[in-house]
Write a protein that holds these residues in place. Structure first.
Motif, mmCIF file in Angstrom:
data_model
loop_
_atom_site.group_PDB
_atom_site.id
_atom_site.type_symbol
_atom_site.label_atom_id
_atom_site.label_comp_id
_atom_site.label_asym_id
_atom_site.label_seq_id
_atom_site.Cartn_x
_atom_site.Cartn_y
_atom_site.Cartn_z
ATOM 1 N N VAL A 70 0.979 12.154 -6.314
ATOM 2 C CA VAL A 70 0.470 10.786 -6.467
ATOM 3 C C VAL A 70 0.781 9.971 -5.207
ATOM 4 C CG1 VAL A 70 0.821 8.611 -7.702
ATOM 5 C CG2 VAL A 70 0.521 10.728 -8.987
ATOM 6 N N ALA A 74 -1.884 8.355 -2.540
ATOM 7 C CA ALA A 74 -1.877 6.902 -2.330
ATOM 8 C C ALA A 74 -1.645 6.564 -0.859
ATOM 9 C CB ALA A 74 -0.808 6.254 -3.206
ATOM 10 N N GLN A 77 -4.641 8.763 1.388
ATOM 11 C CA GLN A 77 -6.025 8.571 0.974
ATOM 12 C C GLN A 77 -6.935 9.658 1.531
ATOM 13 O OE1 GLN A 77 -6.738 4.341 1.768
ATOM 14 N NE2 GLN A 77 -5.493 3.973 -0.038
ATOM 15 N N PRO A 78 -6.676 10.895 1.142
ATOM 16 C CA PRO A 78 -7.441 12.016 1.710
ATOM 17 C C PRO A 78 -8.909 12.003 1.286
ATOM 18 C CG PRO A 78 -6.008 12.775 -0.061
ATOM 19 C CD PRO A 78 -5.684 11.350 0.152
ATOM 20 N N LEU A 83 -8.762 16.353 -1.084
ATOM 21 C CA LEU A 83 -8.340 16.055 -2.456
ATOM 22 C C LEU A 83 -8.476 17.285 -3.342
ATOM 23 C CD1 LEU A 83 -9.754 12.573 -3.434
ATOM 24 C CD2 LEU A 83 -7.386 13.324 -3.570
ATOM 25 N N VAL B 69 -13.473 12.803 -11.009
ATOM 26 C CA VAL B 69 -12.194 12.187 -10.652
ATOM 27 C C VAL B 69 -11.947 12.299 -9.147
ATOM 28 C CG1 VAL B 69 -9.703 12.568 -10.802
ATOM 29 C CG2 VAL B 69 -11.043 12.304 -12.886
ATOM 30 N N VAL B 70 -12.254 13.460 -8.582
ATOM 31 C CA VAL B 70 -12.092 13.642 -7.138
ATOM 32 C C VAL B 70 -12.938 12.615 -6.385
ATOM 33 C CG1 VAL B 70 -12.634 15.169 -5.207
ATOM 34 C CG2 VAL B 70 -11.458 16.083 -7.201
ATOM 35 N N LEU B 71 -14.176 12.427 -6.829
ATOM 36 C CA LEU B 71 -15.055 11.456 -6.162
ATOM 37 C C LEU B 71 -14.543 10.022 -6.321
ATOM 38 C CD1 LEU B 71 -18.565 12.921 -7.056
ATOM 39 C CD2 LEU B 71 -17.308 13.083 -4.896
ATOM 40 N N ILE B 73 -11.434 9.028 -6.738
ATOM 41 C CA ILE B 73 -10.262 8.806 -5.884
ATOM 42 C C ILE B 73 -10.685 8.679 -4.422
ATOM 43 C CG2 ILE B 73 -8.067 9.770 -5.079
ATOM 44 C CD1 ILE B 73 -7.722 11.068 -7.787
ATOM 45 N N ALA B 74 -11.607 9.556 -4.005
ATOM 46 C CA ALA B 74 -12.039 9.523 -2.604
ATOM 47 C C ALA B 74 -12.758 8.206 -2.289
ATOM 48 C CB ALA B 74 -12.951 10.707 -2.310
ATOM 49 N N GLN B 77 -10.040 5.043 -3.481
ATOM 50 C CA GLN B 77 -8.696 5.111 -2.929
ATOM 51 C C GLN B 77 -7.723 4.213 -3.688
ATOM 52 O OE1 GLN B 77 -9.386 4.628 1.346
ATOM 53 N NE2 GLN B 77 -10.100 6.735 1.289
ATOM 54 N N PRO B 78 -7.543 4.507 -4.955
ATOM 55 C CA PRO B 78 -6.710 3.631 -5.800
ATOM 56 C C PRO B 78 -5.236 3.669 -5.396
ATOM 57 C CG PRO B 78 -7.353 5.610 -7.015
ATOM 58 C CD PRO B 78 -8.093 5.645 -5.713
ATOM 59 N N MET B 79 -4.514 2.627 -5.768
ATOM 60 C CA MET B 79 -3.080 2.535 -5.528
ATOM 61 C C MET B 79 -2.347 3.497 -6.460
ATOM 62 S SD MET B 79 -3.259 0.158 -3.349
ATOM 63 C CE MET B 79 -1.551 -0.363 -3.094
ATOM 64 N N ALA B 80 -1.050 3.682 -6.195
ATOM 65 C CA ALA B 80 -0.281 4.671 -6.952
ATOM 66 C C ALA B 80 -0.342 4.437 -8.465
ATOM 67 C CB ALA B 80 1.164 4.700 -6.472
ATOM 68 N N LEU B 83 -3.605 5.498 -9.715
ATOM 69 C CA LEU B 83 -3.694 6.960 -9.605
ATOM 70 C C LEU B 83 -3.013 7.634 -10.784
ATOM 71 C CD1 LEU B 83 -2.994 7.926 -5.905
ATOM 72 C CD2 LEU B 83 -4.973 8.585 -7.287
ATOM 73 N N ARG B 84 -1.875 7.083 -11.175
ATOM 74 C CA ARG B 84 -1.147 7.676 -12.302
ATOM 75 C C ARG B 84 -1.990 7.604 -13.568
ATOM 76 N NH1 ARG B 84 3.157 5.083 -9.670
ATOM 77 N NH2 ARG B 84 4.404 6.605 -8.513
ATOM 78 N N PHE B 87 -4.563 10.274 -13.296
ATOM 79 C CA PHE B 87 -3.940 11.574 -13.554
ATOM 80 C C PHE B 87 -3.708 11.782 -15.053
ATOM 81 C CE2 PHE B 87 -2.257 13.844 -9.695
ATOM 82 C CZ PHE B 87 -3.106 13.212 -8.809
ATOM 83 N N ILE B 90 -6.917 12.949 -16.545
ATOM 84 C CA ILE B 90 -7.173 14.384 -16.305
ATOM 85 C C ILE B 90 -6.340 15.227 -17.258
ATOM 86 C CG2 ILE B 90 -7.109 16.275 -14.633
ATOM 87 C CD1 ILE B 90 -7.096 14.330 -12.412
ATOM 88 N N ARG B 91 -5.098 14.802 -17.459
ATOM 89 C CA ARG B 91 -4.194 15.537 -18.324
ATOM 90 C C ARG B 91 -4.747 15.597 -19.756
ATOM 91 N NH1 ARG B 91 0.886 17.011 -16.646
ATOM 92 N NH2 ARG B 91 0.854 15.842 -14.727
ATOM 93 N N ARG B 219 6.839 5.947 -19.524
ATOM 94 C CA ARG B 219 6.922 7.328 -20.012
ATOM 95 C C ARG B 219 7.648 7.369 -21.350
ATOM 96 N NH1 ARG B 219 3.773 10.209 -17.722
ATOM 97 N NH2 ARG B 219 3.630 10.194 -15.484
#
Lengths: 240, 240
Positions: A70, A74, A77-78, A83, B69-71, B73-74, B77-80, B83-84, B87, B90-91, B219
């Motif tokens: 993560v 962040a 930013q690949p 990714l 999801v890959v697209l 994020i690319a 370019q979200p912040m951490a 991103l969580r 993720f 996806i889980r 969590r």
């Protein structure tokens, strides 16, 4: 490979860091599988307990790797292609974590099975199955480490072999149960152990797919682990 | 919620799109579980085959979601923190895909089991276990849909109930086998079906964790699915 700029260099370093963590997780997962089968064969409860304890370490390693990923995404930013490589790495970590779970489940059955004196010969089949799954796991971890996919087709062949051996072991265990009801408890636990080993082989095949993708950038879409075929097994009963 | 700028708005839309896809996958996974148990209870081979076919659709849906999801994020370019959340989504998709696999595995055993006339009473326990797992799955999917975690503790209670029932069913099936070797083949397949249902419950618990994280940002680390306790089971044999 010469990095073209600082950002690329940093991302490259991050990927090396991830690869190193995966290699560590892989080594631990391998030892857990080896020890769980060894504990089963020798009725070694202490070794079984080591496997159960090791699983916590493997779970922790996967959680840390996820967190690191993560942060990498962040910060760096690949692009989409990078990714996908990062995602493949997470996928390998998940497969390794599951392999650890399966080894732990085998270890937990050692106690119930070791109480039975008649199980020595029965565990030999699992041992052999475990050798094949371990060889497969080593192969895919080597392929990941060396970024070489030349031997990756061997993984597929071995997965066929594992499936065939698992199917015959399943049938054999059912026959043992029918011959003597005193074998039923042990054989049932061994059936689940065999199923766990077969699933370890499937996860190794998943890892082979991910490694192939990381190295070549292409999907091996036909490279799915074969189905467990034991669902069709019907063994003739002595009194039927 | 009022979006603060265009980027946030777009990311929000992307997350809504992902949520919609997860809801679709969840609905399909739920139907697959329902149908696999129903096929088992009624020895309905046609229904079992529908479950097997549905699994391809679910696998495809997960692969498309991963790609999306890959697209996202690319592009975004979200912040951490965001991103969580991605993720966690996806889980959830991975857990739903696994639930589909487990339902398919139950469906595949229907053929072997339906060849046995003496299995009617034996499948009742699995049906009951399945009802609990399904209720749990519906609960977590509702929690995801409504972004409400007020009832999420019920999932945990129900997971305890599933584990207790699975353990008692495991013991019962072993006893059946010992009483009459003609039951061994059927009971072995039913043991694996029961194990699959128990694992469906575990995946529902995983989803509950992910939903809790998405909604609260925290969590639920103590909220792990309980272990299968059947590895300790040793049933007294009639002739021991």
């Amino acid at each position: 490979m010469v990095p073209t700029n600082h950002t690329v260099k940093s991302f490259d370093d991050d990927m090396k860091f991830l690869a190193h963590k995966i290699a560590e997780m892989g080594g631990l997962a391998e030892r857990m599988v080896e020890n769980s089968i060894s504990a089963l064969v020798k009725s070694d409860i202490q070794l079984a307990q080591k496997v159960i304890a090791d699983d916590l370490i493997l779970d922790e390693a996967e959680a840390l790797l996820d967190e690191k990923v993560v942060l990498i995404i962040a910060q760096r930013q690949p692009m989409a292609a990078d990714l996908r490589e990062v995602f493949s790495t997470i996928r390998i970590a998940t497969d390794l974590e599951r392999i650890g779970d399966l080894a732990k489940n085998i270890a937990k059955r050692v106690v119930a099975i070791s109480e039975r004196s008649n199980s020595v010969n029965l565990v030999r089949g699992i041992e052999h199955l475990g050798d094949l799954a371990l060889a497969q796991l080593k192969e895919v971890l080597d392929a990941f480490g060396s970024r070489s996919v030349t031997r990756i087709n061997m993984v597929r062949d071995r997965d066929d072999e594992i499936d065939a051996m698992y199917t015959s072991l399943f049938r054999e265990l059912l026959t043992y149960m029918m011959e003597d009801p005193r074998n039923i408890t042990t054989c049932t636990h061994l059936l689940f152990c065999a199923k766990n080993v077969e699933r370890i082989g499937d996860h190794a095949t998943n890892i082979a797919e991910s490694v192939y993708y990381i190295v070549t950038g292409e999907r091996l879409s036909t490279f799915r682990p074969k189905e467990d075929k034991t669902h069709r097994i019907v063994v003739d009963e002595p009194n039927a």
